[in-house]
Write an enzyme that holds these catalytic residues in place. Structure first.
Site, PDB file in Angstrom:
ATOM      1  N   TYR A 488      38.159  40.365  33.777  1.00 24.75           N
ATOM      2  CA  TYR A 488      39.602  40.586  33.917  1.00 24.75           C
ATOM      3  C   TYR A 488      39.896  42.089  33.960  1.00 24.75           C
ATOM      4  O   TYR A 488      40.233  42.638  34.974  1.00 24.75           O
ATOM      5  CB  TYR A 488      40.375  39.890  32.799  1.00 24.75           C
ATOM      6  CG  TYR A 488      41.870  39.961  32.993  1.00 24.75           C
ATOM      7  CD1 TYR A 488      42.495  39.098  33.884  1.00 24.75           C
ATOM      8  CD2 TYR A 488      42.654  40.888  32.311  1.00 24.75           C
ATOM      9  CE1 TYR A 488      43.869  39.155  34.088  1.00 24.75           C
ATOM     10  CE2 TYR A 488      44.020  40.947  32.506  1.00 24.75           C
ATOM     11  CZ  TYR A 488      44.633  40.087  33.394  1.00 24.75           C
ATOM     12  OH  TYR A 488      45.996  40.151  33.601  1.00 24.75           O
ATOM     13  N   SER A 568      44.310  36.633  38.792  1.00 21.07           N
ATOM     14  CA  SER A 568      45.445  37.536  38.631  1.00 21.07           C
ATOM     15  C   SER A 568      44.952  38.983  38.737  1.00 21.07           C
ATOM     16  O   SER A 568      44.452  39.385  39.780  1.00 21.07           O
ATOM     17  CB  SER A 568      46.149  37.247  37.305  1.00 21.07           C
ATOM     18  OG  SER A 568      47.419  37.840  37.274  1.00 21.07           O
ATOM     19  N   ASP A 651      53.581  30.277  43.490  1.00 20.71           N
ATOM     20  CA  ASP A 651      53.320  31.321  42.498  1.00 20.71           C
ATOM     21  C   ASP A 651      54.406  32.388  42.616  1.00 20.71           C
ATOM     22  O   ASP A 651      54.496  33.090  43.618  1.00 20.71           O
ATOM     23  CB  ASP A 651      51.938  31.939  42.739  1.00 20.71           C
ATOM     24  CG  ASP A 651      51.516  32.898  41.631  1.00 20.71           C
ATOM     25  OD1 ASP A 651      52.369  33.268  40.797  1.00 20.71           O
ATOM     26  OD2 ASP A 651      50.338  33.285  41.605  1.00 20.71           O
ATOM     27  N   HIS A 686      51.282  30.164  39.070  1.00 21.34           N
ATOM     28  CA  HIS A 686      50.256  31.136  38.689  1.00 21.34           C
ATOM     29  C   HIS A 686      49.179  30.522  37.808  1.00 21.34           C
ATOM     30  O   HIS A 686      48.175  31.160  37.530  1.00 21.34           O
ATOM     31  CB  HIS A 686      50.925  32.312  37.963  1.00 21.34           C
ATOM     32  CG  HIS A 686      50.091  33.551  37.915  1.00 21.34           C
ATOM     33  ND1 HIS A 686      49.629  34.188  39.042  1.00 21.34           N
ATOM     34  CD2 HIS A 686      49.614  34.279  36.863  1.00 21.34           C
ATOM     35  CE1 HIS A 686      48.922  35.252  38.705  1.00 21.34           C
ATOM     36  NE2 HIS A 686      48.892  35.323  37.393  1.00 21.34           N
TER      37      HIS A 686
END
Length: 716
Positions: A488, A568, A651, A686
């Site tokens: 991430y 993301s 999203d 999302h």
């Protein structure tokens, strides 16, 4: 997010072997992509011409017929490709089996009633239950599975009055960040007439007398702007029970600073409203106290300036406790007497060598959660900061919860790891004893899998931790196996151990799963976050690339056996490293990613992300963003890994135009024989609120795709 021939156990239907699917006669070369119209948009920011030929794909698929047609044609090609992947159906069947276990949420006690969520295994949405007393008979309060035909309408949160009589809850439809608030009578199950709309990025908190609740909302949007327009003018309101929303009291706003967000909590004693304001994603807050007993009193700015993290923990009378990183990058606990003319902060729990991840005030004690190399450690302190021992945890994993009131004698927490689904524990604050409240029965043996932590060196010499999970048989054999690497690296978010049925299925098939705790996260406090954002963002990509090199160099995965995944901000990560080191990875999944770093701040919540990414409108920041933006740095003429981009047409956090444009650019470039595909879900947003069946379908598609290009053979 199977087993090989060395493993024993019930799950023997899927067998792993490091034989590429293409070698088995399966044609996995790139298919013919749909034609995508190119536009003539060219802009010249700071003297450099930048073409944006797919700008039209930013338009909302709900209202633009050309974009909708493009989505349909891309999905048709992708669906046809995924349908022929070897072992995909068997993989889905095993993920379904592994998902089919009873799951509980943390209980909340109010008025002698215990409220908690439960999923019987394969329900698309978890159901909210209540018990009268800890061991009382459970009854259904809210079943979101009855709300829509596709089960894409979810219960997104709730709050209960102190007497346990009323419950306000948030409804999320189709994965959107927008919420609708309704109110339910707990005794009768009746849904009251109260309805609140246009709620986003908001908690709910009842007044202690149950007269109404506080919430935050944005103004209503114009027609056609609901899912793309920038979110500004966040305000705190009070909704009085039994009234129309039009009569709601505006409690706090900053109309002269429309970019600020505001969240509101009722203080433990019920007298004050604690308003925490932020300007972006950084944990730099301003805290305002509003005395609800004296409505004409001026709000008190307790923490000014948006310089540090000050997070409300609780209060005992006039003494208010906060977690802060002011002068403590790994955070500490402080308190102040708010009735003094010039409140001074006094340290209660000093900064430790580990990152303080959260604190709760329950039963007259402070329960502090620390991250020790991204693993949970729980310590208990008196209100004066005196250490009172630890909460013993079962091993390497994540513990969370410990909510409650200052005068309660019990609290609940959950513990999970990569090989263990969440077990819910009841914790007796007075005795320090933990007892199991709910533990799932699963269709595998957790002891068949080994959870390890490794450390590797990044490009600049930084030591970075990594979790590595494999079957015990694979770990003991020392065999290099196809490996899925996840990352991430942003927004101060820490990646801690957690259970995923789909990733366990990957490991049952003989693969390994690795999580790199790269910079940009919060694993080691403010300095770790700062080292991976703004003009330091390249460190994030270097850390992830170094993780892949480590896995290969250590013989954990073969050179052609490394798959990567992120969502993301992690989708941005996958896009960036695929551009920078396409030779290192065999396959990748970039999920709901931020792919156009020059326009991310133009849509919905994107403007908040400037804290991590910088401002595209500022030349220095723009040059950094331009250098790694996935959409703008695709290297035509270079062989790329197989890439599956995943997003959803609904999203409204990271608008799907990011993924649409990025995929169109990939497909237009000369990237070799491997496919560059996009999978576009409907009514899924999302990620939050996604129905179980859609989550299983997507996981099977993604992992079968990654397996096909890493040599992980799934039994068909």
């Amino acid at each position: 997010m199977f087993r090989n021939t060395l493993l024993t156990g019930a799950a023997t239907a899927l067998v792993a072997a490091a034989i590429p699917a293409a070698a088995q006669g399966q044609d996995l070369t790139a298919p013919d992509y749909p034609e995508t119209r190119t536009g003539d948009v060219v802009e010249t920011p700071f003297g450099e011409e930048v073409a944006d030929p797919y700008r039209w794909l930013e338009n909302d698929v709900r209202t633009d017929e050309e974009v909708a047609a493009w989505v349909a044609s891309e999905n048709a090609v992708t669906d046809a490709f995924l349908a022929k992947l070897p072992g995909r159906d068997a993989l889905k069947a095993r993920i379904t089996e592994l998902t089919d276990y009873e799951r509980f949420g943390l209980p909340t006690e109010k008025g002698g009633r215990y409220f908690y969520s439960r999923n019987d295994g394969l329900q698309n949405q978890s159901v909210l239950y209540v018990r009268d007393g800890l061991d009382g008979e459970a009854r259904v309060l809210i079943d979101p599975n009855e709300w829509s035909e596709d089960d894409a309408t979810a219960l997104a949160g709730y709050t209960i009055t102190e007497d346990g009589e009323k419950l306000a809850y948030l409804i999320q439809d189709g994965g959107s960040d927008w919420r609708t608030v309704k109110v339910l009578d707990v005794a009768t199950g009746e849904v009251l007439d109260d309805t609140v709309e246009w709620v986003k990025f908001s908690g709910l908190d009842w007044a202690k007398d149950g007269s109404g609740f506080y919430y935050s909302r944005f103004p209503a949007t114009g027609e056609g702007e609901t899912f793309q327009a920038l979110n500004k003018n966040h305000r705190v309101y009070f909704h009085k029970l039994g009234t129309d929303q039009s009569a709601d009291e505006l409690v706090y706003s900053t109309d002269d600073q429309p970019d600020l967000n505001h969240g509101a909590q009722v203080s433990d004693d019920g007298r004050y409203l604690v308003v925490t304001s932020s300007s972006g994603t950084d944990d730099r807050y301003e805290v305002t106290l509003i005395d609800r007993e004296y409505p004409d009193a001026e709000p008190m700015t307790l923490v000014p300036g948006f310089e540090n993290n000050f997070s409300y923990v609780g209060n005992i009378g006039n003494e208010f406790y906060f977690v802060t990183n002011d002068g403590a990058p790994l955070k500490k606990v402080v308190k102040t007497d708010i009735t003094t003319n010039d409140p001074m902060w006094h340290t209660v729990i000093p900064e430790s060598e580990q990152t303080l991840d959260g604190v709760s005030l329950v039963g007259g004690k402070l329960i502090a959660s620390y991250l020790v190399d991204a693993k949970s450690k729980i310590e208990v302190f008196g209100l004066d900061g005196t250490p009172q021992g630890e909460v013993e945890l079962p091993g390497i994993g994540s513990a969370g919860g410990f909510g409650g009131e200052p005068d309660e004698t019990e609290t609940f927490y959950a513990f999970s790891s990569y090989n263990r689904p969440s077990t819910i524990y009841r914790y007796d604050v007075a005795t320090g004893e933990s007892t199991v409240w709910a533990q799932p029965e699963v269709s595998f043996d957790p002891d068949d899998f080994v959870v390890e932590q490794k450390f590797y060196t990044s490009k600049d010499g930084t030591r970075v931790p990594m979790f590595l999970v494999r079957s015990k048989a694979v770990a003991e054999s020392g065999e290099a196996v196809p490996t899925l690497l996840y990352g991430y690296g942003g927004f101060n978010i820490s990646l801690t151990p957690g259970f995923s049925p789909s990733r366990l299925a990957w490991m049952e098939a003989g693969g390994a799963y690795a999580v790199a705790n790269i910079r940009g996260g919060g694993e080691y406090g403010k300095a770790w976050h700062d080292a991976g954002r703004l003009n330091n963002k390249q460190n994030v990509f270097d850390d992830f690339i170094a993780a892949g090199e480590y896995l290969i160099d250590q013989g954990i995965t073969p050179e052609d056996g490394l798959a990567i995944q992120g969502g993301s901000n992690g989708g941005l990560l996958i896009g960036a490293v695929a551009n920078q080191r396409p030779d290192l990875f065999a396959a990748g999944n970039a999920a709901v990613g931020v792919m156009d770093m020059l326009r991310f701040d133009q849509f919905t919540a994107g403007r908040y992300w400037v804290d991590d990414y910088g401002y595209p409108s500022k030349e220095a920041d723009w040059k950094v963003l331009r250098a790694y933006s996935p959409y703008h740095n695709i290297r035509s003429g270079v062989d790329y890994p197989a890439l599956l981009v995943t997003t959803a047409d609904t999203d409204d956090r990271v608008v799907p135009g990011h993924s649409f444009k990025y995929t169109a650019a990939l497909q237009a470039a000369d990237l070799g024989d491997k496919p560059q595909l996009i999978r576009i879900e409907t009514r899924a947003g999302h990620g939050s609120g996604k129905p179980t069946d859609k989550a299983i379908e997507e996981a099977a598609d993604v992992l079968a795709f990654l397996a096909a290009f890493t040599g992980l053979k799934l039994e068909e």
